[in-house]
Design an enzyme around this catalytic site. Structure first.
Site, PDB file in Angstrom:
ATOM      1  CB  SER A 559      -0.952  -0.045   1.196  1.00 49.00           C
ATOM      2  OG  SER A 559      -1.947   0.915   1.091  1.00 49.00           O
ATOM      3  CG  ASP A 645      -6.910  -1.683  -4.292  1.00 49.91           C
ATOM      4  OD1 ASP A 645      -7.544  -0.953  -3.506  1.00 49.91           O
ATOM      5  OD2 ASP A 645      -5.736  -2.024  -4.101  1.00 49.91           O
ATOM      6  CG  HIS A 690      -6.109  -1.626  -0.496  1.00 47.88           C
ATOM      7  ND1 HIS A 690      -5.045  -1.525  -1.363  1.00 47.88           N
ATOM      8  CD2 HIS A 690      -5.697  -1.051   0.654  1.00 47.88           C
ATOM      9  CE1 HIS A 690      -4.053  -0.898  -0.770  1.00 47.88           C
ATOM     10  NE2 HIS A 690      -4.413  -0.605   0.462  1.00 47.88           N
TER      11      HIS A 690
END
Length: 727
Positions: A559, A645, A690
């Site tokens: 991330s 995501d 995500h």
């Protein structure tokens, strides 16, 4: 308050409502799933996440994340162009993946959403919400309350449960693996339980009981990926559902939680630097809420209650680190706050729990974990240094006023139970089989001197009997954003690597939260380059102290950690041989310039405002991975991206990959024959998001990549993993 405090502390540093007694109590930013609180090992099609009472501890809360998804079909040509075929010797890793997927669940550490209330335990069994009598919770004698398949979702699972005070109703938040959208179902408990209502897009939710013994559900609602509305609802013969509060400032988000004694429901309104809390009387939920303290820019605070007093964890005053203050519940304003307990400098407050006669603080200082037990009757303080191998807490929700249970873990050691007993004033650890990793591995706390002289902590793991560490492979971990600690929860594949001779290094660079609020402040906005300098210093220090060498060094990030990892690949590519990035944030400038994204305002405190501030724009250009790609040698890079995501733009990752491949091709052309082109692999996982759980396919692909790039024999990896599976 336990995990709720942990949630709050992390929420203060990154935007949207994250970690705590339940997923809804988490606060995530665009680009980070922090953590879901603890590592969950998914073995079948259900997520099983374990807690001990009516305040479960799990993962995330408001999914206030802009949707930037692209269809797998649209991306297929790009995927085919950027992906390289797997090597022929992938068989060993396929065996590993197969072994993982077929391994019985009981051989793993499973975490399950489990809530104790009254004489029952509420939890998920298969695809059903069930309950059983407390003493029968470990057998198959349970009552089915709701079948999740009625919602017609793909692989649904429960990530939070709340039981009404008198057990007339239970509310459960349900979502799927492939989406961050959630549904809250309300089940009426009777001889034949029935779903009475369901609400879409619910974030946090709590039950209270009014003066007429009617159950009232308060919940927050997400609209356009923002959590700004609070509703309250009743059921049965007197049904109603009304909006109770709306936050007008788009840079703030809202979440709810009950104080541990259930005396007050708190409405928390906050962004990265400022918070405001309102109290709803748990005995009179229809009365207007009471404001604790109007928001003051730069002042963060969190509220708990005990015996008509409010305990307030806040950064108000000097130093601007968290401290514990106290005031009477009927005089809550800031001018009445009295200092109750102060932390040492460079101390991170991880969690806080209130008991009848004690307040327990879980802290990190000098990269080590501590428990401070404060006696509320005499203001005494007992500080306990926890075992040096421990790198992370896992809090157990607990209503027993005599004991404070928790778990300790590390990246290579599964959670181990501990209990602090107030009467004895001692810490007791779980007895039984001692993990052999304690004798076969070492954990070191080191420091690296950064460019400006700042000492940066590192945590290093390696086998005890390793000889000539300079010739061992090294995997460096980095994050450095949002004031969040680098995740150091147990990961079985990390244990496998250590068993196979790898060195693991966790670099706690500025921008993270390991040394408190100032550590974060020194690595955000126009100080972001401090984090990059710290990372470079850490890797060079490791090499200088005899841990591996550049040709055997790899780097991994997830991330927002991709910002520093990607920046290092541009500035010092010679330091590492290979890099794995997962859902990486790589194009800071273009993302923060796009003010149409619903959460861009919430991210300005971390990255700056390049749209209106030329200083911020020019500074971001100095480190943004995408902006600084140039024709030069790069390490090999494996990028895992997720088609659905909602936090990191997939299109941006694809653009980064294409630009990087073009720069490498240009450099290869200029270099001439004999140049070994690095491998750039973009692995787009369809159907993921995500916060997707670690899949065996993804893990084995990443491990395969590291071994292939370093030219290492992978045979022993499978054997080590088999040893782990027998745990």
């Amino acid at each position: 308050m336990q995990q709720k405090t942990k949630l709050f502390l992390q929420a203060l540093k990154y935007s949207i409502p994250h970690l705590g007694k339940c997923m809804q109590k988490q606060h995530l930013n665009h680009y980070n799933f922090a953590d879901h609180c603890y590592n969950r090992i998914k073995l079948k099609k259900y997520h099983l996440t374990k807690c001990l009472q009516n305040k479960p501890k799990i993962s995330e809360l408001a999914r206030n994340i802009p949707s930037r998804s692209f269809s797998c079909k649209d991306l297929q040509p790009v995927k085919q162009e950027n992906e390289k075929p797997l090597p022929e010797n992938m068989d060993a890793f396929e065996k590993v993946r197969t072994k993982l997927e077929t391994q019985p669940q009981e051989e793993y550490e499973i975490i399950n959403v489990e809530v104790k209330h009254g004489g029952f335990v509420y939890y998920q069994e298969g695809c059903c919400l069930v309950r059983s009598k407390d003493e029968e919770a470990d057998n198959d004698n349970y009552e089915v309350l709701f079948n999740l398949e009625e919602l017609k979702l793909d692989q649904p699972f429960i990530d939070c449960i709340r039981v009404a005070p008198d057990e007339k109703y239970v509310a459960a938040k349900i979502r799927t693996e492939d989406s961050e959208a959630s549904t809250c179902v309300i089940i009426k408990l009777s001889d034949q339980p029935v779903m009475e209502a369901s609400f879409p897009n619910v974030s946090s939710f709590e039950w209270v009981k009014d003066e007429e013994d009617e159950d009232v559900l308060f919940y927050t609602f997400q609209r356009n990926l923002r959590c700004h509305d609070v509703y309250r609802a009743t059921f049965g013969d007197n049904k109603r559902n009304e909006r109770f509060y709306t936050e007008k400032d788009p840079s703030y988000f809202v979440f709810l939680y009950l104080t541990k004694d259930s005396r007050f429901l708190t409405i928390n309104i906050m962004n990265k630097t400022t918070s405001e809390v309102w109290l709803i009387d748990g005995l009179s939920p229809w009365d207007p809420p009471v404001l604790i303290q109007k928001r003051i820019h730069g002042v963060l605070y969190y509220v708990e209650h005990r015996d008509d007093e409010l305990y307030i964890l806040t950064n108000v005053g000097e130093p601007t680190e968290f401290k514990l203050m106290r005031t009477a519940a009927d005089t809550p304003a800031i001018m009445n706050w009295d200092l109750f307990f102060t932390m040492k400098r460079n101390t991170k407050v991880i969690d806080l729990d209130m008991f009848k006669d004690h307040c327990v603080l879980f802290l990190k200082h000098s990269n080590l974990l501590y428990v401070n037990v404060i006696g509320l009757a005499d203001d005494s303080v007992r500080s306990l240094k926890l075992p040096p191998w421990a790198c992370g807490f896992i809090m157990d929700t607990n209503s027993d006023p005599k004991n404070c249970p928790f778990q300790l873990c590390s990246p290579i050691r599964p959670p181990k139970y501990y209990t602090y007993k107030f009467a004895e004033g001692k810490l007791f650890e779980e007895t039984g089989h001692e993990d052999p990793i304690t004798k076969t591995s070492r954990v070191l706390r080191l420091e690296a001197k950064s460019k400006d002289g700042k000492l940066v902590p590192m945590t290093v793991f390696h086998k005890t009997d390793s000889e000539d560490l300079q010739k061992k492979p090294l995997l460096v971990h980095v994050y450095g954003a949002y004031g969040m600690d680098l995740k150091m929860n147990f990961r079985p594949e990390r244990r496998v690597l250590v068993d196979d001779g790898w060195i693991l290094a966790y670099c706690h660079v500025r921008g993270g939260g390991e040394l408190g609020l100032q550590w974060h402040a020194d690595g955000r906005l126009t100080k972001k380059l401090n984090g990059l300098a710290d990372l470079e210093a850490c890797i060079k220090t490791l090499h200088g102290q005899g841990f591996s060498q550049p040709s055997l060094t790899t780097l991994t990030a997830f991330s927002a950690g991709g910002v520093l990892a990607g920046a290092l690949c541009n500035s010092n590519p010679e330091l590492v041989r290979a890099v794995t990035l997962e859902a990486p944030f790589l194009d800071v400038l273009n993302t923060m310039m796009d003010t149409t994204l619903p959460l861009t305002l919430e991210e300005l405190e971390e990255w700056g405002n390049p749209s209106s501030d030329e200083k911020h724009k020019n500074y971001i250009k100095r480190y943004c991975p995408y902006q600084n790609i140039k024709p030069q040698h790069y390490p090999s890079i494996h990028i895992t991206a997720y088609e659905n995501d909602e936090r990191v733009p997939l299109k941006g990752i694809v653009s980064y990959t294409e630009k990087l491949k073009e720069a490498i091709a240009e450099h290869a052309k200029d270099t001439g024959e004999g140049y070994q082109t690095p491998n750039i692999i973009l692995d787009i996982q369809p159907g993921g998001n995500h916060v997707i759980e670690d899949s065996h396919k993804k893990i084995t692909a990443q491990i395969k990549f590291l071994y292939e790039e370093l030219g290492l024999d992978s045979t022993s990896v499978f054997e080590d993993l088999k040893k782990y599976l027998k745990f």
